[in-house]
Design an enzyme around this catalytic site. Structure first.
Site, short mmCIF file in Angstrom:
data_model
loop_
_atom_site.label_atom_id
_atom_site.label_comp_id
_atom_site.label_asym_id
_atom_site.label_seq_id
_atom_site.Cartn_x
_atom_site.Cartn_y
_atom_site.Cartn_z
N ARG A 268 -56.60 1.74 10.81
CA ARG A 268 -57.57 0.64 10.76
C ARG A 268 -57.48 -0.13 12.05
NH1 ARG A 268 -55.23 -1.86 5.15
NH2 ARG A 268 -55.28 0.11 4.02
N ASP B 124 -58.47 -4.05 13.31
CA ASP B 124 -58.83 -5.33 12.71
C ASP B 124 -60.15 -5.84 13.26
OD1 ASP B 124 -56.62 -5.64 11.05
OD2 ASP B 124 -55.38 -6.33 12.73
N TYR C 139 -52.51 1.94 22.90
CA TYR C 139 -53.36 0.75 22.90
C TYR C 139 -53.39 0.14 24.30
CZ TYR C 139 -53.88 0.36 17.83
OH TYR C 139 -54.22 0.57 16.52
N ARG D 75 -50.45 -7.04 19.74
CA ARG D 75 -50.86 -8.40 20.09
C ARG D 75 -49.65 -9.33 20.21
NH1 ARG D 75 -55.65 -9.10 15.77
NH2 ARG D 75 -55.45 -11.28 16.42
#
Lengths: 248, 248
Positions: free
Chosen positions: A50, A52, A110, A197
């Protein structure tokens, strides 16, 4: 019945994330709806994971099966003609029946893009994060090496997850700087909720001397969230690449 | 009472354009609301011109008057702290009482950014236009010179405007190319409804041989819209700069 693997780019700004949610606009929904429009078949697509709300993808991988005999090239073209402007299918492949976008994934990369200092950029507000302080790049680079390897990343994970095992392996973490634009690229075997993050927020906080190398070591050793830095916003985060075993 | 001139950047994607409209989110509304929050005064702000839904600004100029004695630096900071992420005030100045963002404007410069050919870019879908054909850059550059000077631009204007005088002067039109990204920069004394978007669409259509130099000459001579090219989408358009007389 053929098993498809597609590689998808999207801008997350106007999606409530990847996963289907009643009545909300999600990437999964848009893809399923469009595949049905093209083929007449009802499908459930599986993403590599997933993303966000607000998070983008340059290379999300998605798998699903179809009865349709449509060639890959035709499927790609038909999907891209019908998909909204914020989703684009970059690649369509037919793969082995065992391939599963999530379960077969071995590595994910990422990217996090942030502007450090200067005036905030209103035009790029949804695709570039903003950190309004100046930072010491060398210090960030040095501390970033602590993340490499197998660690318990519980201290770098937001609450609200059912995960029991917090061990993850980071294979690589690079920071590039071009003027005020910093790009973090992190490759690992998997990531906890908000982990990228929080890692980026922690390194930036180290860069401006709000946190020390010791704080980061404590966060890794203790698994306590309070030693790590802030959670950076979704807008700077991009799922760049998902890697699979050679034969997948 | 002081007269203020502020220079504003915004991303138009989530605005119904510049101008106040009941119940819709507009740039003018957000600015007026935020100025009131900071100063307690009810203001009407004047923009150098309206920008349409989806159009961005790098240097929209806005004027308004305030009783408040707040210094320029403080006003800039307070506004930017309260404004949403898609608006940023770049500059705050106190100017002569006669200054009016619209009536005093002498020159405007628009930028149009478009990707020519290749796969469409989903991540940048709201800030970069897409033209899915390959074009001849030199031909576009040559025909672009026809636009320079005073012309009746009725053929480069969408209907739905009350304007009676279609004469405008284009001072400069430059096209830059960096890989697939083309940037048009157009300076003039004023622009008709959709004029920049139609000029860019026309030049691109010339570049891919859908239109000829003669078509463009006909559009300029006859004022007939059908000789000119397509209207490019709002997402590629940026109001870059507004210029005023030295003493304004």
């Amino acid at each position: 019945m053929r098993n498809f693997k597609i590689t998808v780019e999207y801008n997350g700004a106007n999606f409530y994330g990847w996963q289907k949610q009643n009545g909300k606009r999600t990437v999964q929904d848009e893809l399923e709806k469009t595949i049905t429009e093209v083929t007449g078949e009802t499908v459930t697509v599986e993403g590599s994971g997933r993303t966000d709300r607000g998070v983008h993808a340059l290379g999300q991988v998605v798998s699903f099966t179809l009865e349709s005999k449509i060639p890959c090239v035709g499927l790609k073209k038909a999907l891209n003609n019908l998909l909204p402007n914020d989703i684009f299918v970059k690649k369509v492949e037919v793969v082995d029946a065992n391939f599963h976008a999530r379960f077969s994934a071995k590595k994910k990369t990422y990217q996090y893009i942030v502007q450090v200092g200067g005036d905030r950029n209103a035009v790029k507000n949804a695709t570039l994060a903003y950190y309004p302080f100046s930072v010491n790049f060398e210090k960030m680079e040095e501390v970033s090496k602590l993340m490499i390897g197998k660690h318990n990343f519980k201290g770098f994970c937001s609450s609200g997850t059912n995960v029991k095992d917090f061990e993850r392996e980071i294979y690589d973490l690079k920071i590039k700087k071009k003027g005020r634009i910093f790009t973090f690229e992190i490759t690992g075997n998997g990531f906890l909720y908000n982990m990228v993050r929080i890692i980026v927020g922690t390194l930036l906080d180290v860069g401006r001397d709000k946190l020390t190398q010791e704080n980061v070591e404590q966060a890794l050793a203790s698994g306590k969230r309070e030693y790590a830095g802030q959670t950076m916003p979704a807008c700077g985060l991009y799922l760049k690449r998902v890697e699979y075993p050679q034969n997948a």
